[in-house]
Design an enzyme around this catalytic site. Structure first.
Site, PDB file in Angstrom:
ATOM      1  N   ASN A 112      -5.712   3.918  -0.475  1.00 52.02           N
ATOM      2  CA  ASN A 112      -4.246   4.097  -0.754  1.00 52.02           C
ATOM      3  C   ASN A 112      -3.986   5.241  -1.940  1.00 52.02           C
ATOM      4  O   ASN A 112      -3.321   6.052  -1.596  1.00 52.02           O
ATOM      5  CB  ASN A 112      -3.509   2.650  -1.200  1.00 52.02           C
ATOM      6  CG  ASN A 112      -2.070   3.009  -1.420  1.00 52.02           C
ATOM      7  OD1 ASN A 112      -1.365   3.715  -0.400  1.00 52.02           O
ATOM      8  ND2 ASN A 112      -1.554   2.465  -2.391  1.00 52.02           N
TER       9      ASN A 112
ATOM     10  N   THR B 100       1.239   5.003  -7.319  1.00 50.67           N
ATOM     11  CA  THR B 100       0.072   5.139  -8.168  1.00 50.67           C
ATOM     12  C   THR B 100      -0.467   6.572  -8.055  1.00 50.67           C
ATOM     13  O   THR B 100      -0.505   7.264  -9.013  1.00 50.67           O
ATOM     14  CB  THR B 100      -0.756   4.257  -7.909  1.00 50.67           C
ATOM     15  OG1 THR B 100      -0.460   2.584  -7.639  1.00 50.67           O
ATOM     16  CG2 THR B 100      -2.249   4.037  -8.820  1.00 50.67           C
TER      17      THR B 100
ATOM     18  N   LYS C 175      -4.152 -10.484 -13.903  1.00 51.75           N
ATOM     19  CA  LYS C 175      -4.850  -9.993 -12.746  1.00 51.75           C
ATOM     20  C   LYS C 175      -5.249 -11.018 -12.064  1.00 51.75           C
ATOM     21  O   LYS C 175      -5.529 -12.198 -12.429  1.00 51.75           O
ATOM     22  CB  LYS C 175      -5.967  -8.911 -13.116  1.00 51.75           C
ATOM     23  CG  LYS C 175      -6.493  -8.155 -11.999  1.00 51.75           C
ATOM     24  CD  LYS C 175      -5.621  -6.872 -12.163  1.00 51.75           C
ATOM     25  CE  LYS C 175      -6.037  -5.835 -11.217  1.00 51.75           C
ATOM     26  NZ  LYS C 175      -5.548  -4.751 -11.607  1.00 51.75           N
TER      27      LYS C 175
HETATM   28  N1  GLU Z   1      -2.886  -3.116  -9.204  1.00 56.72           N
HETATM   29  C1  GLU Z   1      -2.114  -2.115  -9.668  1.00 56.72           C
HETATM   30  C2  GLU Z   1      -2.649  -1.817 -11.237  1.00 56.72           C
HETATM   31  O1  GLU Z   1      -3.864  -2.169 -11.441  1.00 56.72           O
HETATM   32  C3  GLU Z   1      -0.799  -2.685  -9.746  1.00 56.72           C
HETATM   33  C4  GLU Z   1      -0.196  -3.769 -10.599  1.00 56.72           C
HETATM   34  C5  GLU Z   1       1.305  -4.131 -10.071  1.00 56.72           C
HETATM   35  O2  GLU Z   1       2.054  -3.491  -9.730  1.00 56.72           O
HETATM   36  O3  GLU Z   1       1.617  -5.301 -10.744  1.00 56.72           O
HETATM   37  O4  GLU Z   1      -2.160  -1.485 -12.062  1.00 56.72           O
END
Ligand code: GLU
Length: 414
Positions: A221, A192, A108
């Site tokens: 989003n 998502t 992250k």
């Molecule tokens: N930020 C999104 C998550 O927390 C997507 C992460 C990604 O696609 O690598 O799952």
């Protein structure tokens, strides 16, 4: 010298792992490696503002674990983000990619800014600055960033471009969540929400949808697209909110009206409370509504010890990462409130990120139908496996998901 405890950057990760170990939910083999992040990058880099002044930007990238493959996880831009939070989110990513069977580890990133304080050109300099700092530690086979809170396809495209300048070759698979014109996958923008929607269709398959009331906290989003999908499928979305507050209507809100007010035409970024739809309520009121389903789809920690006893929803799906604090979860359990945990609920994003990475590496372009059908298959398969383990081992869904995820990581460890 620092003690081991002083060096922990993510206490929650440690607590979760210890719990799994103590209760013998997972075999302790190599759990040790999950108690510590593999790599932490921390930078304070200067950028030029439009008025000629210099700002110092604080940024992080944490690779929590790479036993299953390259690191994977978004980069968030937020004024409160810190190393502890990024580490915890990287830990969640580690379990998330594992539980849905992706060939990725967990990572992250964070940039400690309020993006509203910066112009478009300044945001571009910040995005490029981030890559200049960390490019040696990212790459298609090393660590693959993506969007997260307050970041978007444009930011991903700037980052890709900067990376390619530095390495001197086209490398679309270095980052996912790019715009479709720039090598992004069809369906990534809504993935998502789509993943969460598929899970909810399973959860409520025996219910008349017009009877299922839903409150959604967060209209970015993830929250807005999920609201639209649920509305289209006939659910009763009775409340939505954003940082300004929420709106409520007992018979169900007109979501398309709110969508076009917030995102359409000239009213871009209008708050849901200014759309002339529903009665205005506070975010606190929304969380405490007596609904079938509560959807936290914004930031972490919104259900905590202070408000948990007032939560009246029958079930919660964590579309945000970490919206329920550890000490609140036990109380939800005592009150028989079912929780669909983040690592499953919002995994649609990273699943389609995997499809994007794969398409980039193999020079393929999938149509939307293929993306969504593969997403559905993968997320429902993970959902069913979690439900089975939860039943068999008498665990809540989060612990069952952790168990599956950790066992897969353990098997991959050399
Ligand atoms: N930020 C999104 C998550 O927390 C997507 C992460 C990604 O696609 O690598 O799952």
């Amino acid at each position: 010298m620092y003690s081991d405890d002083e060096l922990i950057t993510c206490k929650k990760c440690r607590v979760e792992i210890d719990k799994m170990e103590e209760k013998n939910i997972v075999s302790p083999k190599n759990l040790k490696r999950l108690k510590h992040p593999r790599r932490i990058l921390y930078a304070n880099f200067p950028i030029k503002k439009d008025n000629g002044e210099t700002d110092i930007i604080t940024a992080f990238r944490v690779l929590y674990n790479d036993d299953l493959g390259p690191g994977k996880g978004g980069i968030r831009f937020h004024q409160d983000v810190d190393l502890d939070e990024v580490t915890e989110l990287a830990f969640i990513m580690t379990l998330k990619t594992s539980v849905v069977g992706l060939p990725f580890g967990g990572a992250k990133g964070g940039v400690r800014i309020n993006p509203r304080d910066y112009s478009e050109t300044e945001l571009e300099r910040i995005s490029r600055g981030y890559i200049k700092e960390f490019w040696k530690y990212i790459g298609p086979q090393e660590d693959v960033p993506a969007p997260d809170v307050n970041t978007n396809p444009q930011i991903m495209s700037w980052m890709r471009d900067e990376y390619e300048k530095l390495v001197g070759e086209k490398t679309p698979a270095v980052i996912t969540g790019k715009s479709v014109e720039d090598g992004g996958s069809l369906g990534r923008d809504k993935s998502t929400s789509m993943g969460g929607f598929y899970i909810l269709q399973e959860e409520f398959k025996n219910r008349d949808k017009s009877d299922v009331s839903v409150a959604i906290q967060g209209f970015g989003n993830v929250g807005s697209h999920l609201a639209q999908m649920l509305f289209d499928a006939g659910y009763k979305v009775v409340a939505v909110s954003d940082r300004e507050g929420g709106v409520y209507k007992e018979d169900g809100l007109d979501i398309p009206k709110i969508m076009s007010c917030v995102y359409g035409g000239d009213n871009k970024n209008e708050s849901v409370i200014n759309c002339g739809e529903g009665e205005v309520i506070s975010n606190k009121d929304l969380l405490e509504l007596d609904v079938d389903l509560l959807v936290p789809a914004a930031l972490g920690g919104v259900i905590n010890r202070e408000n948990v006893s007032d939560i009246k929803a029958n079930a919660i799906i964590e579309m945000a990462n970490g919206p329920i604090l550890v000490n609140a979860e036990k109380i939800l359990k005592d009150n028989n409130i079912r929780v669909i945990p983040d690592l499953l609920a919002n995994s649609g994003g990273v699943i389609v990120s995997y499809f994007e990475w794969y398409q980039n590496l193999h020079d393929e372009k999938w149509d939307l139908e293929k993306v969504n059908s593969q997403l559905k298959e993968r997320i429902i398969d993970a959902y069913n496996r979690i439900i089975d383990v939860a039943k068999k081992d008498d665990l809540d869904l989060r612990k069952a998901a952790y168990k599956i995820a950790i066992e897969r990581i353990n098997q991959a460890q050399k």
